[in-house]
Design an enzyme around this catalytic site. Structure first.
Site, PDB file in Angstrom:
ATOM      1  N   ASP A 137      -8.464  18.503 -14.780  1.00 24.10           N
ATOM      2  CA  ASP A 137      -8.621  17.142 -15.283  1.00 24.10           C
ATOM      3  C   ASP A 137      -8.376  17.222 -16.790  1.00 24.10           C
ATOM      4  O   ASP A 137      -9.187  17.758 -17.542  1.00 24.10           O
ATOM      5  CB  ASP A 137     -10.046  16.656 -14.971  1.00 24.10           C
ATOM      6  CG  ASP A 137     -10.341  15.263 -15.522  1.00 24.10           C
ATOM      7  OD1 ASP A 137      -9.686  14.841 -16.497  1.00 24.10           O
ATOM      8  OD2 ASP A 137     -11.256  14.603 -14.982  1.00 24.10           O
TER       9      ASP A 137
ATOM     10  N   ARG B  34       0.818  -1.214   0.000  1.00 22.17           N
ATOM     11  CA  ARG B  34       0.000   0.000   0.000  1.00 22.17           C
ATOM     12  C   ARG B  34       0.855   1.269   0.000  1.00 22.17           C
ATOM     13  O   ARG B  34       0.388   2.353  -0.308  1.00 22.17           O
ATOM     14  CB  ARG B  34      -0.979  -0.006   1.188  1.00 22.17           C
ATOM     15  CG  ARG B  34      -2.041   1.053   1.079  1.00 22.17           C
ATOM     16  CD  ARG B  34      -3.234   0.953   2.036  1.00 22.17           C
ATOM     17  NE  ARG B  34      -3.156  -0.059   3.046  1.00 22.17           N
ATOM     18  CZ  ARG B  34      -2.551   0.096   4.244  1.00 22.17           C
ATOM     19  NH1 ARG B  34      -1.983   1.245   4.556  1.00 22.17           N
ATOM     20  NH2 ARG B  34      -2.537  -0.897   5.113  1.00 22.17           N
TER      21      ARG B  34
ATOM     22  N   TYR C 111     -16.930  16.349 -15.606  1.00 21.29           N
ATOM     23  CA  TYR C 111     -17.281  14.941 -15.423  1.00 21.29           C
ATOM     24  C   TYR C 111     -18.368  14.797 -14.360  1.00 21.29           C
ATOM     25  O   TYR C 111     -18.240  15.306 -13.243  1.00 21.29           O
ATOM     26  CB  TYR C 111     -16.026  14.153 -15.043  1.00 21.29           C
ATOM     27  CG  TYR C 111     -16.172  12.673 -15.244  1.00 21.29           C
ATOM     28  CD1 TYR C 111     -16.312  12.142 -16.521  1.00 21.29           C
ATOM     29  CD2 TYR C 111     -16.191  11.803 -14.167  1.00 21.29           C
ATOM     30  CE1 TYR C 111     -16.465  10.789 -16.713  1.00 21.29           C
ATOM     31  CE2 TYR C 111     -16.339  10.442 -14.348  1.00 21.29           C
ATOM     32  CZ  TYR C 111     -16.472   9.943 -15.623  1.00 21.29           C
ATOM     33  OH  TYR C 111     -16.624   8.591 -15.808  1.00 21.29           O
TER      34      TYR C 111
ATOM     35  N   LYS D 228      -8.226   6.073 -20.105  1.00 23.98           N
ATOM     36  CA  LYS D 228      -8.524   6.568 -21.447  1.00 23.98           C
ATOM     37  C   LYS D 228      -7.251   6.560 -22.311  1.00 23.98           C
ATOM     38  O   LYS D 228      -6.694   5.516 -22.550  1.00 23.98           O
ATOM     39  CB  LYS D 228      -9.173   7.948 -21.345  1.00 23.98           C
ATOM     40  CG  LYS D 228     -10.239   8.062 -20.225  1.00 23.98           C
ATOM     41  CD  LYS D 228     -11.486   7.242 -20.495  1.00 23.98           C
ATOM     42  CE  LYS D 228     -12.429   7.139 -19.309  1.00 23.98           C
ATOM     43  NZ  LYS D 228     -12.871   8.378 -18.715  1.00 23.98           N
TER      44      LYS D 228
HETATM   45  C1  LIG Z   1     -13.404   8.722 -17.420  1.00 20.63           C
HETATM   46  C2  LIG Z   1     -13.160  10.037 -16.813  1.00 20.63           C
HETATM   47  C3  LIG Z   1     -13.001  10.202 -15.444  1.00 20.63           C
HETATM   48  C4  LIG Z   1     -13.124   9.041 -14.472  1.00 20.63           C
HETATM   49  O1  LIG Z   1     -12.110   8.127 -14.661  1.00 20.63           O
HETATM   50  P1  LIG Z   1     -12.271   6.550 -14.306  1.00 20.63           P
HETATM   51  O2  LIG Z   1     -10.959   5.987 -14.671  1.00 20.63           O
HETATM   52  O3  LIG Z   1     -13.411   6.043 -15.131  1.00 20.63           O
HETATM   53  O4  LIG Z   1     -12.578   6.500 -12.850  1.00 20.63           O
HETATM   54  C5  LIG Z   1     -12.730  11.452 -14.948  1.00 20.63           C
HETATM   55  N1  LIG Z   1     -12.633  12.524 -15.774  1.00 20.63           N
HETATM   56  C6  LIG Z   1     -12.793  12.410 -17.106  1.00 20.63           C
HETATM   57  C7  LIG Z   1     -12.666  13.609 -17.950  1.00 20.63           C
HETATM   58  C8  LIG Z   1     -13.056  11.171 -17.680  1.00 20.63           C
HETATM   59  O5  LIG Z   1     -13.221  11.060 -18.987  1.00 20.63           O
END
Ligand SMILES: *Cc1c(COP(=O)(O)O)cnc(C)c1O
Length: 423
Positions: A209, A84, A137, A234
């Site tokens: 983000d 961890r 998001y 992604k």
């Molecule tokens: C998919 C996504 C998230 C969340 O990510 P996960 O890996 O699905 O938890 C957050 N912000 C954006 C812009 C995303 O496309």
């Protein structure tokens, strides 16, 4: 050797040796100091699948504890202790990501949402206030409005692109401004210079983000943003096969977040880290191809009579075209568009018929992978809402979000052409 000119960069070899590596080089090799021999002389970072780490004797344990407590021996302090608190495979990817984003350090999480929630929980306390932008998001918004609210942390939502409203929302207890850039699904782009200028005047931390951009297209830390978050599920991993999240920033801030992670407990599995590192090596190649394809697709759709509107920051009529042109190297691989309504048919149904007629993209949530994915946000993320409620949040029934993969651009265009001929 000196005086020999590199045919691609027109630099002499001597100049070349001093230049900062480009992003494809960084993606493959990580930061240059990382290019050292691995255990067993393996080229690839080994997958260290272990829950804990051993000490040869009590003196070894005590030497480690001393190094960790007093920071006397950084190499010793970085050795494994317990899963961890760190893992060498995970650590290797973190260093690679820090280099790509031009940050001091990076911290991985099991999902993008785990990165968002861990960062906000660690940095905010009861009585503080956070500002976030709309068109961000949905789960991040939900987290602010439910969990943070319950812990006594207030939040204010401001319209994307309205910097007067953003400044007006600032209170004496505002600690964080969080936004996405580009956003989902309208690909709005934050003017990072303006955002940072406002936030710094009030000593507020900024978080972006940047999942949709990747460090290949935009590097928010270079503009003075404090933390960059990605859903590595992604583009960064890029193969639709793992989930991961990352936060990148100045080393001190990341160190503090790492301490919190040890308490909160959400760590990335080493196997997922191994696959993420493998995916990262082709990041620049993939994203450049996706930029090119998406740009062509956006131009194609923009002149198509059956398309009412296209949202892509590379199109001159996009509200943030100028901002994107100034701060992005490419406009990304996602294109959103609205199918023109047909007489005598609900727009929701026309749009579904178009999506069902497409043969290359899969119908699925997510984006950024090698496979093209397509979705109708009204039915994917907002199914439980009525048409009217969706309109209020700005999601129309005829909206399509298309995440372009690495298939041949000509095949994607042909597929769009035949599907649009059917509606
Ligand atoms: C998919 C996504 C998230 C969340 O990510 P996960 O890996 O699905 O938890 C957050 N912000 C954006 C812009 C995303 O496309």
């Amino acid at each position: 050797m000196i005086g020999i000119t590199d045919p691609f960069t027109s630099m002499t070899v001597a100049e070349f040796g001093q230049r900062v590596p480009g992003q494809s080089t960084e993606a493959v090799h990580g930061y240059m100091g990382m290019r050292r021999s691995q255990p067993h002389h393996a080229l690839v970072t080994p997958l260290v699948q272990t829950a804990t780490y051993t000490f040869s004797d009590t003196a070894d344990l005590c030497a480690f504890m001393e190094a960790k407590m007093w920071g006397t021996d950084p190499d010793m302090a970085e050795r494994g202790e317990y899963g961890r608190y760190g893992n060498p495979t995970v650590r290797s990817v973190e260093k690679r990501l820090a280099a790509l984003e031009n940050g001091g350090d990076a911290l991985l999480f099991p999902t993008g949402m785990a990165a968002v929630t861990n960062v906000l929980l660690s940095m905010l306390s009861a009585g503080s206030h956070i500002i976030f932008t709309d068109d961000c998001y949905r789960k991040t918004r939900q987290f602010c409005q439910t969990f943070l609210q319950r812990l006594g942390i207030e939040s204010t939502q401001v319209p994307m692109g309205d910097y007067e409203a953003l400044e007006a929302a600032i209170q004496p207890n505002t600690r964080i401004i969080i936004s996405e850039s580009p956003t989902n699904p309208y690909l709005r782009v934050v003017d990072l210079n303006r955002l940072v200028e406002i936030a710094r005047r009030y000593r507020i931390k900024t978080i972006i983000d940047a999942t949709f951009a990747t460090p290949v297209n935009q590097r928010p830390l270079d503009y003075g943003v404090d933390l960059v978050i990605h859903s590595a599920t992604k583009y960064l991993s890029g193969h639709n096969d793992i989930m991961a999240g990352v936060v990148v920033g100045q080393a001190g801030l990341i160190h503090a977040l790492r301490q919190s992670q040890g308490v909160l407990g959400g760590v990335l599995d080493p196997h997922a880290a191994y696959l993420l590192e493998r995916g990262l090596k082709t990041l620049a190649l993939r994203v450049e191809q996706q930029n090119r394809s998406a740009n062509t697709v956006a131009q194609y759709l923009d002149q198509h009579p059956k398309i009412r509107r296209v949202w892509y920051p590379g199109l001159a009529h996009h509200p943030d075209y100028e901002v994107a042109l100034n701060q992005m190297k490419g406009f990304g691989g996602v294109v959103s568009f609205e199918i023109a309504p047909l007489e005598g048919e609900e727009p929701l149904a026309t749009t579904s018929r178009f999506i069902d007629a497409m043969t290359i993209p899969y119908i699925a949530p997510s984006l950024g992978g090698v496979e093209s994915l397509i979705e109708q946000p009204a039915l994917m993320s907002y199914y439980e809402f009525s048409s009217e409620e969706r309109l209020e949040i700005g999601i129309t029934d005829n909206l399509v979000r298309f995440s372009i993969g690495i298939e041949d651009t000509a095949d994607i265009l042909a597929d769009l052409d035949q599907a649009l001929a059917q509606v």
